[in-house]
Design a protein around this motif. Structure first.
Motif, short mmCIF file in Angstrom:
data_model
loop_
_atom_site.label_atom_id
_atom_site.label_comp_id
_atom_site.label_asym_id
_atom_site.label_seq_id
_atom_site.Cartn_x
_atom_site.Cartn_y
_atom_site.Cartn_z
N ALA A 371 0.81 -1.22 0.00
CA ALA A 371 0.00 0.00 0.00
C ALA A 371 0.84 1.27 0.00
CB ALA A 371 -0.93 0.01 1.22
N VAL A 372 2.17 1.14 0.04
CA VAL A 372 3.05 2.32 0.13
C VAL A 372 2.90 3.18 -1.12
CG1 VAL A 372 5.45 3.08 0.22
CG2 VAL A 372 4.70 1.15 1.62
N ARG A 373 2.73 4.48 -0.90
CA ARG A 373 2.71 5.45 -2.01
C ARG A 373 3.63 6.61 -1.66
NH1 ARG A 373 -1.22 5.30 -6.05
NH2 ARG A 373 -2.87 3.73 -5.80
N LEU A 374 4.57 6.87 -2.54
CA LEU A 374 5.51 7.98 -2.36
C LEU A 374 5.60 8.74 -3.68
CD1 LEU A 374 8.30 6.12 -0.37
CD2 LEU A 374 6.76 7.88 0.53
N GLY A 375 4.98 9.91 -3.72
CA GLY A 375 4.99 10.72 -4.93
C GLY A 375 3.98 10.30 -5.97
N VAL A 376 3.20 9.27 -5.70
CA VAL A 376 2.18 8.79 -6.64
C VAL A 376 0.88 8.59 -5.85
CG1 VAL A 376 1.56 7.09 -8.40
CG2 VAL A 376 3.96 7.58 -7.94
N PRO A 377 0.14 9.65 -5.57
CA PRO A 377 -1.07 9.51 -4.74
C PRO A 377 -2.18 8.78 -5.45
CG PRO A 377 -0.89 11.75 -5.60
CD PRO A 377 0.38 11.05 -5.98
N SER A 378 -3.03 8.14 -4.66
CA SER A 378 -4.25 7.56 -5.22
C SER A 378 -5.19 8.68 -5.64
CB SER A 378 -4.92 6.64 -4.19
OG SER A 378 -5.16 7.34 -2.98
N SER A 379 -6.18 8.35 -6.46
CA SER A 379 -7.07 9.41 -6.95
C SER A 379 -8.39 8.84 -7.44
CB SER A 379 -6.40 10.18 -8.09
OG SER A 379 -6.11 9.32 -9.18
N ILE A 380 -9.42 9.67 -7.31
CA ILE A 380 -10.68 9.46 -8.01
C ILE A 380 -10.56 10.30 -9.27
CG2 ILE A 380 -13.18 9.78 -7.95
CD1 ILE A 380 -12.87 9.78 -4.82
N ASP A 381 -10.41 9.68 -10.41
CA ASP A 381 -10.18 10.42 -11.65
C ASP A 381 -11.50 10.74 -12.35
OD1 ASP A 381 -7.19 10.43 -11.84
OD2 ASP A 381 -7.52 8.28 -11.73
N VAL A 382 -11.61 11.97 -12.81
CA VAL A 382 -12.76 12.37 -13.63
C VAL A 382 -12.23 12.83 -14.98
CG1 VAL A 382 -14.68 13.96 -13.91
CG2 VAL A 382 -14.19 13.01 -11.65
N LEU A 383 -12.57 12.09 -16.02
CA LEU A 383 -12.17 12.46 -17.37
C LEU A 383 -13.22 13.38 -17.98
CD1 LEU A 383 -10.99 9.03 -18.86
CD2 LEU A 383 -9.72 10.67 -17.45
N VAL A 384 -12.76 14.49 -18.53
CA VAL A 384 -13.63 15.39 -19.28
C VAL A 384 -13.25 15.22 -20.75
CG1 VAL A 384 -14.44 17.75 -19.60
CG2 VAL A 384 -13.69 16.99 -17.33
N LEU A 385 -14.13 14.61 -21.53
CA LEU A 385 -13.82 14.30 -22.91
C LEU A 385 -13.93 15.54 -23.79
CD1 LEU A 385 -15.65 10.87 -23.38
CD2 LEU A 385 -13.57 11.41 -22.12
N ARG A 386 -12.90 15.76 -24.59
CA ARG A 386 -12.87 16.92 -25.48
C ARG A 386 -12.60 16.45 -26.92
NH1 ARG A 386 -15.63 20.63 -22.82
NH2 ARG A 386 -14.66 21.20 -20.81
N ARG A 387 -13.34 17.03 -27.85
CA ARG A 387 -13.13 16.75 -29.26
C ARG A 387 -11.99 17.60 -29.78
NH1 ARG A 387 -15.97 15.03 -33.91
NH2 ARG A 387 -15.51 16.25 -35.76
N THR A 388 -11.02 16.97 -30.44
CA THR A 388 -9.91 17.73 -31.01
C THR A 388 -10.39 18.48 -32.23
OG1 THR A 388 -9.26 15.81 -32.30
CG2 THR A 388 -8.15 16.12 -30.19
#
Length: 390
Positions: A371-388
């Motif tokens: 479970a060790v995390r150093l410099g790489v935090p866990s996250s709830i990611d929200v993707l916002v989709l964008r059209r190029t």
């Protein structure tokens, strides 16, 4: 890999602590034995869990501690490599006594104490409930009507008695507050057997999104009794997709959301009804692609747990693969030197894989075994989709 390291633990411990042998022989033997035990402990605890030799509550908490010590030993071996390389150089430059200061027993002891404290801090970081991180991602084939679509990702929760129902309820609260259009859970939701551990993920039933909550298998579902957990996920309305695609009408366009089986298929588990017969399904990207095409999908999102499969998925009309599995690499340095090579060069964030885009979440939970995390935090990611536009 854990088992291989466990087998080599005594030799690795000998390498780490040999500077103590001549000056502090008693301390050397204590350090050698304790380090060897800590190196073997993660593999032993996995064995204890699989054979149900101890209640999973205690196993998961012991895994948390042993995983932290395991990480400290791993860092200690990096120190030993640097130490001995420098000692060799100093011997060549200054003669036989030139390396004495580098090999001083006190130095190794102090470094290991500091590394143990660092990994204890990493455990504290690893068990924290993550915050929401938004990512705008450009997608060349996204229909204009889907521009701005918000997809929340809860990857690698690994719910156990350590990160239990209270932890999962906090994830749900923060995810719902982000107001996503869709929530996806791309595998490794759980550890342990379904009958006794299903309460840990019960709060996931409260996830809310207009376009639904969708899940797919990860390797730990196969280890923990695939069929039983699949029934739990369906009972929680998580829309479990295993080699299955659904086509949704969204803003007048057809959006496919699909999930694929995991390459871990074929491993036997004590949790299976028949431990000699593997449960679940192998990955079948062709079946998923056919279903999406038959439904007239104009944009296809795939939940594929392991990112190392991305290059084989990309040619099948997938526009966006959402993955987990790597936990972002856990520790800076280890992420690029160890985790990325084991996953075909992928570790976290957004990648271009031919015409497909791959997004790898760093994960919203923790596996107690590491479970060790150093410099790489866990996250709830929200993707916002964008059209190029180009």
């Amino acid at each position: 890999m854990v088992s291989l390291i466990a087998l080599a633990a005594p030799l690795l411990a000998l390498w780490l602590w040999y500077p103590l042998l001549r000056l502090h022989s008693r301390a050397f033997w204590w350090c050698l034995v304790l380090t060897s035990l800590c190196g073997v402990a993660p593999a032993l605890l996995i064995l204890v869990m699989r054979r149900e030799m101890m209640d999973f509550f205690w196993v998961s908490h012991l895994q948390l501690v042993s995983g932290g010590l395991f990480a400290a030993i791993g860092m200690g071996l990096v120190w030993a490599l640097l130490r001995d390389t420098l000692a060799l150089v100093l011997r060549l430059v200054r003669g036989p006594g030139g390396a004495r200061a580098v090999l001083a027993p006190r130095k190794t002891a102090v470094v290991m104490a500091l590394l143990t404290l660092l990994c204890a801090y990493g455990l504290v970081q690893g068990i924290k409930v993550p915050t929401v991180k938004e990512h705008e991602i450009a997608l060349p084939r996204l229909p204009a009507e889907l521009n701005g679509l918000r997809i929340a990702i809860l990857a690698d929760i690994h719910a156990t008695p350590v990160n239990d129902a209270a932890y999962v309820a906090a994830l749900v609260e923060r995810t719902n507050a982000a107001r996503p259009d869709m929530v996806v859970l791309p595998g490794d939701l759980v550890d342990g057997d379904a009958p006794r551990q299903k309460g840990n993920i019960a709060p996931l039933a409260a996830l809310k999104a207009p376009l639904g909550v969708w899940s797919a298998p990860g390797n730990h579902e196969y280890y923990s009794g695939y069929d039983a957990w699949a029934r739990v996920f369906q009972d929680l309305n998580l829309n479990y997709l295993a080699n299955e695609a659904r086509v949704l009408e969204v803003r007048g366009r057809k959006l496919a959301i699909s999930g694929v089986g995991d390459p871990a298929y074929g491993r036997l588990s004590q949790q299976n009804t028949d431990p000699q017969v593997p449960e679940g399904v192998p990955p079948d990207i062709q079946a998923v692609a056919r279903q999406a095409q038959a439904g007239g999908a104009e944009f296809h999102i795939l939940l594929g747990h392991q990112p190392k499969m991305a290059r084989s998925y990309a040619p099948h009309g997938i526009d966006l693969q959402i993955a987990g599995h790597t936990h972002g690499g856990h520790i800076r340095g280890m992420d690029q030197w160890l985790v990325a090579p084991a996953n075909d060069g992928f570790v976290r964030g957004l990648y271009e894989v031919g015409p497909m885009r791959l997004f790898i979440s760093s994960g919203a939970g923790l596996w107690p075994g590491f479970a060790v995390r150093l410099g790489v935090p866990s996250s709830i990611d929200v993707l916002v989709l964008r059209r190029t536009t180009s």
